[in-house]
Design a protein around this motif. Structure first.
Motif, PDB file in Angstrom:
ATOM      1  N   ASN A 298       0.828  -1.195   0.000  1.00  0.00           N
ATOM      2  CA  ASN A 298       0.000   0.000   0.000  1.00  0.00           C
ATOM      3  C   ASN A 298       0.868   1.253   0.000  1.00  0.00           C
ATOM      4  O   ASN A 298       1.857   1.350   0.732  1.00  0.00           O
ATOM      5  N   ALA A 299       0.453   2.243  -0.804  1.00  0.00           N
ATOM      6  CA  ALA A 299       1.203   3.487  -0.896  1.00  0.00           C
ATOM      7  C   ALA A 299       0.990   4.338   0.354  1.00  0.00           C
ATOM      8  O   ALA A 299      -0.081   4.314   0.978  1.00  0.00           O
ATOM      9  N   THR A 300       2.022   5.080   0.718  1.00  0.00           N
ATOM     10  CA  THR A 300       1.919   6.052   1.814  1.00  0.00           C
ATOM     11  C   THR A 300       2.643   7.331   1.403  1.00  0.00           C
ATOM     12  O   THR A 300       3.644   7.287   0.682  1.00  0.00           O
ATOM     13  N   GLU A 301       2.097   8.440   1.835  1.00  0.00           N
ATOM     14  CA  GLU A 301       2.709   9.760   1.628  1.00  0.00           C
ATOM     15  C   GLU A 301       2.474  10.567   2.891  1.00  0.00           C
ATOM     16  O   GLU A 301       1.443  11.180   3.078  1.00  0.00           O
ATOM     17  N   ASN A 302       3.469  10.535   3.773  1.00  0.00           N
ATOM     18  CA  ASN A 302       3.387  11.284   5.034  1.00  0.00           C
ATOM     19  C   ASN A 302       2.140  10.850   5.814  1.00  0.00           C
ATOM     20  O   ASN A 302       2.028   9.690   6.203  1.00  0.00           O
ATOM     21  N   ARG A 303       1.171  11.746   6.017  1.00  0.00           N
ATOM     22  CA  ARG A 303      -0.010  11.420   6.826  1.00  0.00           C
ATOM     23  C   ARG A 303      -1.084  10.659   6.030  1.00  0.00           C
ATOM     24  O   ARG A 303      -2.122  10.293   6.590  1.00  0.00           O
ATOM     25  N   PHE A 304      -0.853  10.497   4.735  1.00  0.00           N
ATOM     26  CA  PHE A 304      -1.840   9.864   3.861  1.00  0.00           C
ATOM     27  C   PHE A 304      -1.398   8.442   3.521  1.00  0.00           C
ATOM     28  O   PHE A 304      -0.247   8.229   3.141  1.00  0.00           O
ATOM     29  N   SER A 305      -2.319   7.513   3.644  1.00  0.00           N
ATOM     30  CA  SER A 305      -2.021   6.139   3.249  1.00  0.00           C
ATOM     31  C   SER A 305      -3.273   5.527   2.645  1.00  0.00           C
ATOM     32  O   SER A 305      -4.382   6.025   2.845  1.00  0.00           O
ATOM     33  N   VAL A 306      -3.060   4.471   1.872  1.00  0.00           N
ATOM     34  CA  VAL A 306      -4.196   3.810   1.255  1.00  0.00           C
ATOM     35  C   VAL A 306      -4.266   2.367   1.721  1.00  0.00           C
ATOM     36  O   VAL A 306      -3.277   1.780   2.145  1.00  0.00           O
TER      37      VAL A 306
END
Lengths: 117, 116
Positions: free
Chosen positions: B58-66
């Protein structure tokens, strides 16, 4: 950071009139797109443009619509004879060329709200 | 035809809390991309996060994740430590994997309000 710009932000026109919506994509991008969003509905793809020609279009993009890149920086959407149902927010987007299979991010402009009366 | 469904038209969350936005999609393609785009009030749509369907992680970008569940065709967005600047319309978006660029297919969007 470079941005896609669109003018005007709001256009009001009478039914049957021609409108031209303008977009300036990010300068080193090679793919250009128009999308629209009727109020309360989904954002819908209209057309994509690459190498000075349409590469793909949706069934919405009928003979009333045309696109052009007149001068190497602007990208325009023309609606020849507007209808009430053309009232929507129109978004321009651009993306860089990808040399292998895959998809780059599309960068969106702020939109032009078209109101047909 | 490919479709993207966001079943939550509006959501709200307290500042610093965590919120999850739901998205399901329908496709017969095996390779594709999924995105979450954010549109703050009166501003451009910007990309928040992307996921390639062939990647299990699963992708993550700082406070955002899927949370990407390919078999279930589900793609939810989790925002941790919500901030006032996260207030926006969030669009779940699908596009096929292809040479060159391809049209994006949008969900209807979820309007998220972060409350102080």
């Amino acid at each position: 950071e470079p941005e896609v710009t669109q003018t005007p932000s709001h256009q009001v026109t009478q039914m049957g009139q021609e409108v031209i919506l303008r977009c300036v994509p990010i300068s080193n991008h090679l793919y250009f797109y128009w999308y629209r969003q009727i109020l309360g509905q989904k954002v819908e793809f209209l057309v994509s443009f690459y190498n000075n020609e349409i590469s793909e279009k949706s069934e919405i993009f009928d003979d009333q619509f045309s696109v052009e890149r007149p001068d190497g920086s602007n990208f325009t959407l023309k609606i020849r004879s507007t209808k009430l149902e053309d009232s929507a927010m129109y978004f321009c987007a651009s993306s860089p060329f990808l040399t292998s299979g895959g998809t780059y991010e599309q960068y969106f402009g702020p939109g032009t709200r078209l109101t047909v009366t | 035809a490919q479709t993207v469904t966001q079943s939550q038209p509006e959501m709200s969350v307290q500042e610093a809390e965590t919120v999850t936005l739901s998205c399901t999609y329908d496709t017969s393609e095996n390779n594709y991309y999924l995105f979450w785009y954010k549109q703050p009030p009166s501003r451009q749509m910007i990309l928040v996060i992307r996921q390639e369907a062939y990647k299990q992680q699963n992708a993550t970008e700082n406070r955002f994740s899927v949370n990407f569940q390919k078999a279930a065709k589900s793609f939810s967005l989790k925002i941790s430590d919500s901030q006032l600047g996260d207030t926006a319309m969030y669009f779940c978006v699908w596009t096929p994997f292809s040479v060159g660029n391809t049209p994006l297919v949008f969900g209807k969007g979820t309007r998220l309000s972060v409350i102080a």
